[in-house]
Design a protein around this motif. Structure first.
Motif, short mmCIF file in Angstrom:
data_model
loop_
_atom_site.label_atom_id
_atom_site.label_comp_id
_atom_site.label_asym_id
_atom_site.label_seq_id
_atom_site.Cartn_x
_atom_site.Cartn_y
_atom_site.Cartn_z
N GLU A 236 44.51 31.53 48.52
CA GLU A 236 43.57 32.46 47.89
C GLU A 236 44.31 33.64 47.27
OE1 GLU A 236 39.67 31.67 50.70
OE2 GLU A 236 41.13 33.19 51.32
N ILE A 237 43.84 34.06 46.12
CA ILE A 237 44.42 35.20 45.42
C ILE A 237 43.33 36.24 45.16
CG2 ILE A 237 46.24 33.83 44.32
CD1 ILE A 237 44.55 33.77 41.79
N GLU A 238 43.74 37.48 44.91
CA GLU A 238 42.75 38.54 44.71
C GLU A 238 41.83 38.20 43.56
OE1 GLU A 238 43.12 43.04 43.28
OE2 GLU A 238 43.86 42.75 45.32
N ASP A 239 40.56 38.39 43.78
CA ASP A 239 39.53 37.99 42.81
C ASP A 239 39.63 38.84 41.55
OD1 ASP A 239 37.36 36.72 41.74
OD2 ASP A 239 35.89 37.90 42.85
N CYS A 347 36.03 32.77 51.11
CA CYS A 347 36.87 33.86 50.62
C CYS A 347 37.52 34.53 51.81
CB CYS A 347 36.07 34.86 49.78
SG CYS A 347 34.85 35.81 50.72
N TRP A 349 39.78 38.49 53.05
CA TRP A 349 40.25 39.83 52.72
C TRP A 349 41.51 40.10 53.52
CZ3 TRP A 349 35.35 38.39 53.71
CH2 TRP A 349 34.36 38.66 52.73
N GLU A 377 48.48 43.30 44.64
CA GLU A 377 48.71 41.96 45.18
C GLU A 377 50.14 41.82 45.68
OE1 GLU A 377 47.94 37.91 46.06
OE2 GLU A 377 46.61 39.58 45.58
N LYS A 549 37.75 40.78 47.50
CA LYS A 549 37.91 39.52 48.22
C LYS A 549 38.94 38.65 47.52
CE LYS A 549 33.76 37.50 46.05
NZ LYS A 549 33.14 38.73 45.52
N ARG A 550 39.45 37.68 48.25
CA ARG A 550 40.44 36.74 47.74
C ARG A 550 39.80 35.36 47.70
NH1 ARG A 550 45.71 38.53 48.34
NH2 ARG A 550 46.47 36.43 48.88
#
Length: 635
Positions: A236-239, A347, A349, A377, A549-550
């Protein structure tokens, strides 16, 4: 009031079906007054300028009605008698200072097209007229029968002129809606920068078909029901998704559609069978909106850092009260997508450990979480083990009724929260009320504590002008082990005066019946915490940093995850292609209905992916309390 109150008597003739009013009388203190409370009616306004003490009868339901009513006014801060005229032909409700001034310009006029006439619950005499413009008259008749007569006449006139607008301005295909025979879901609306659990969401059901169909790629809804997979938070990556909802003009331009819809609704009507037009979709699923509860993961994690049971309950209340304000950034509330059964959303965090409040609960702890700057990030990746991770998963576990389950955990701090929500909505006039049925349980495994909590009701206001949301009702938080509880009241705005979005709360030690903390303020602004030792702390929600969220990139999501599932609808809305958005949405919903019919015919139950039904609730299949043993620390 000077003199006696007017008295009016009326009856319905059963043989002729005509409403007949007897001569209006006044009490002896006001014998010569013409300010009687009686209602009169005539086929034309010019023929009805005689005294109000005349007897009358009519059979034409579109004849004009006039008479004295009490009107609440801010200018005098009280009730005043005014002479009202219902002009059926023009669709107007006008009022004058008295009957003698009726030939002059009205003191006030309301357009009745799109209006909602609502009898009040406070007594049997009062009612309100809510115009589509947002203006409102609060009126009081002499008795219950007179109120019923005014309300019924006004409703007939309102319906006639609202339907006329709908016929003169027929909805376009892209504005389609229907009152369908099936479907359930919540409603969600909010004011700019306010969430309140997402409020303008009415049931997905049968949409009116569109004449032209686009060839849509299959979404393979059946192929996603494999065993639950573990989502790797490292993927997951930062939204970066920014679906701003700033097109306020949509409501202005499409008002005739909404007026037409409102004309078919009745007071108290269950809205789970109503489908709203596509142009007010919000570009994300309700499941994703539930993730907004975790927008302040630092406050969530800080709960378990409390040094005492009292401290932890107060921290929970702080987290709870700050979880409602974050949401859409647009100028108008829109409805999210109603989740398809089996739909999921994942998701997480990341929160630097240094940003989470320590075990010392004081005013300085708030400053620590209020003023920190969001980390990049790169910084988050560098800190690695110096970060806490909060994981979130939501699933639509039922279609009839529409139930969503969601679960969040922080493994490092041995804490998790499990909740299920079923929203029930009702039409309340110019407002929509939503009851949140269900409960949540926060488990602090380090302390062996469980906090059971409920959710407030929400009300979508001014649905024809600038929609906004307020929360209302009492909710409770209880920890059976420690004997601490919290009672939280979300106050709706009074009819006149008063502040918006007020909330008050008390944290109590039940065994000693001692209040250890009081809270007051606004749930979307500033909260004031006052402790039993006299200390006070302020939490400014407008300054709290929202942690992004990620999420995994779309190509790494399975076909039934919210963003991938609704991608075609979202893309079409971004391009303002409402026809295409409606078609894509219809395709998903039609497949859901087809599969549901097939399961019913074959007797095949729906198999959930991440949640299992336990009693009346739904529980995540691998909660932390089943993996990590609960400790029983001595305090």
């Amino acid at each position: 009031m000077q003199g006696g109150e007017p008295v009016s008597t009326m009856k319905v003739s059963e043989s002729e079906g005509k409403l007949e009013g007897l001569a209006t009388a006044v009490t002896p203190n006001n014998k010569n007054s013409s300010c009687g409370g009686g209602i009169s009616s005539s086929s034309s306004s010019s023929s009805s300028r005689g005294g109000s003490a005349k007897g009358w009868q009519y059979s034409d339901h579109m004849e004009n009605v006039y008479g004295y009513l009490m009107k609440y006014t801010n200018l005098v801060t009280g009730w005043q008698y005014r002479f009202f005229v219902l002009n059926n032909e023009a669709g107007l409700l006008e009022y004058f200072v008295n009957e003698q001034s009726r030939n002059q310009k009205p003191r006030g006029t309301l357009q009745l097209a799109g209006a909602v006439i609502s009898p009040s619950d406070e007594d049997s005499h009062t009612f309100t007229v809510n115009a589509a413009s947002g203006e409102q008259y609060k009126l009081r008749a002499t008795d219950a029968k007179e109120r019923q007569h005014w309300v019924s006449r006004l409703q007939i006139c309102t319906q006639h002129h609202t339907e006329a607008i709908g016929k003169n301005n027929p909805p376009l295909k892209s504005r389609s809606f229907s009152l369908a025979s099936s479907g359930n879901s919540p409603i969600s609306q909010r004011r700019p920068s306010q969430n309140a659990i997402s409020f303008f969401n009415v049931g997905h059901s049968k949409l009116q078909s569109v004449s032209k169909r686009t060839n849509l790629p299959p979404d393979h809804l059946v192929e996603v029901r494999e065993e639950p997979e573990e989502i790797n938070a490292d993927d997951e990556i930062e939204d970066t998704c920014d679906n701003k909802e700033d097109d306020l003009g949509a409501v202005e331009e499409q008002r005739s559609v909404i007026l037409h819809l409102l004309s078919q609704l009745k007071l108290g009507m269950d809205l789970t069978r109503v489908v709203l037009p596509t142009f007010i979709l919000e570009k994300r699923s309700l499941l994703e909106m539930y993730a907004d509860f975790m927008s302040h993961p630092d406050l969530f994690i800080a709960i378990t850092n409390g040094a005492t049971a009292e401290d932890r309950m107060i921290r929970f209340v702080e987290y709870y009260l700050t979880s409602f304000h974050e949401g859409r950034k647009g100028a108008i509330a829109k409805k999210p997508y109603n989740p398809i059964i089996g739909e999921t959303f994942h998701c997480s965090w990341r929160m630097p450990k240094s940003e989470v409040a320590s075990s010392v609960f004081s005013s300085s702890s708030t400053q620590g979480v209020t003023n920190h700057a969001p980390l990049s990030e790169e910084s988050l990746n560098q800190v690695g083990a110096d970060c806490y991770t909060v994981r979130f998963v939501a699933e639509q576990v039922s279609h009839h009724p529409p139930v969503s389950g969601f679960y969040a955990e922080c493994t490092e701090r041995k804490m998790c929260v499990n909740a299920h929500v079923w929203t029930k909505s009702k039409f309340l006039g110019m407002s929509i009320g939503v009851t949140m049925v269900g409960e949540g349980i926060l488990s602090l495994l380090e302390h062996g504590e469980e906090y059971t909590f409920s959710l407030p009701c929400a009300y979508a206001r001014s649905i024809l002008t600038v929609p906004w949301v307020e929360l209302g009702g009492k909710v409770s938080v209880n920890c059976a082990k420690t004997g601490y509880s919290a009672s939280i009241t979300f106050h709706t705005k009074p009819f006149y005066g008063g502040k918006l979005h007020r909330v008050t709360a008390e944290v109590k030690h039940n065994i000693t019946n001692t209040v250890v903390c009081k809270v007051q303020g606004e749930w979307n602004s500033v909260l004031e915490f006052t402790y039993s030792n006299g200390e006070t702390k302020y939490v400014d929600l407008t300054k709290l940093t929202v942690t992004k969220k990620r999420v995994r990139p779309l190509e790494k999501q399975d076909p039934f995850e919210s963003r991938r599932l609704w991608k075609n609808v979202t893309d079409s809305l971004r391009e303002s292609e409402i026809d295409k958005a409606t078609e894509h949405k219809h395709t998903l919903e039609e497949r859901q209905r087809t599969e549901e019919r097939h399961r019913t015919e074959t007797g095949t139950p729906w198999k959930t992916k991440y949640f299992t039904k336990e009693g009346d609730g739904w529980v995540y299949h691998k909660p932390l309390w089943k993996i990590i043993p609960t400790t029983q620390p001595a305090e």
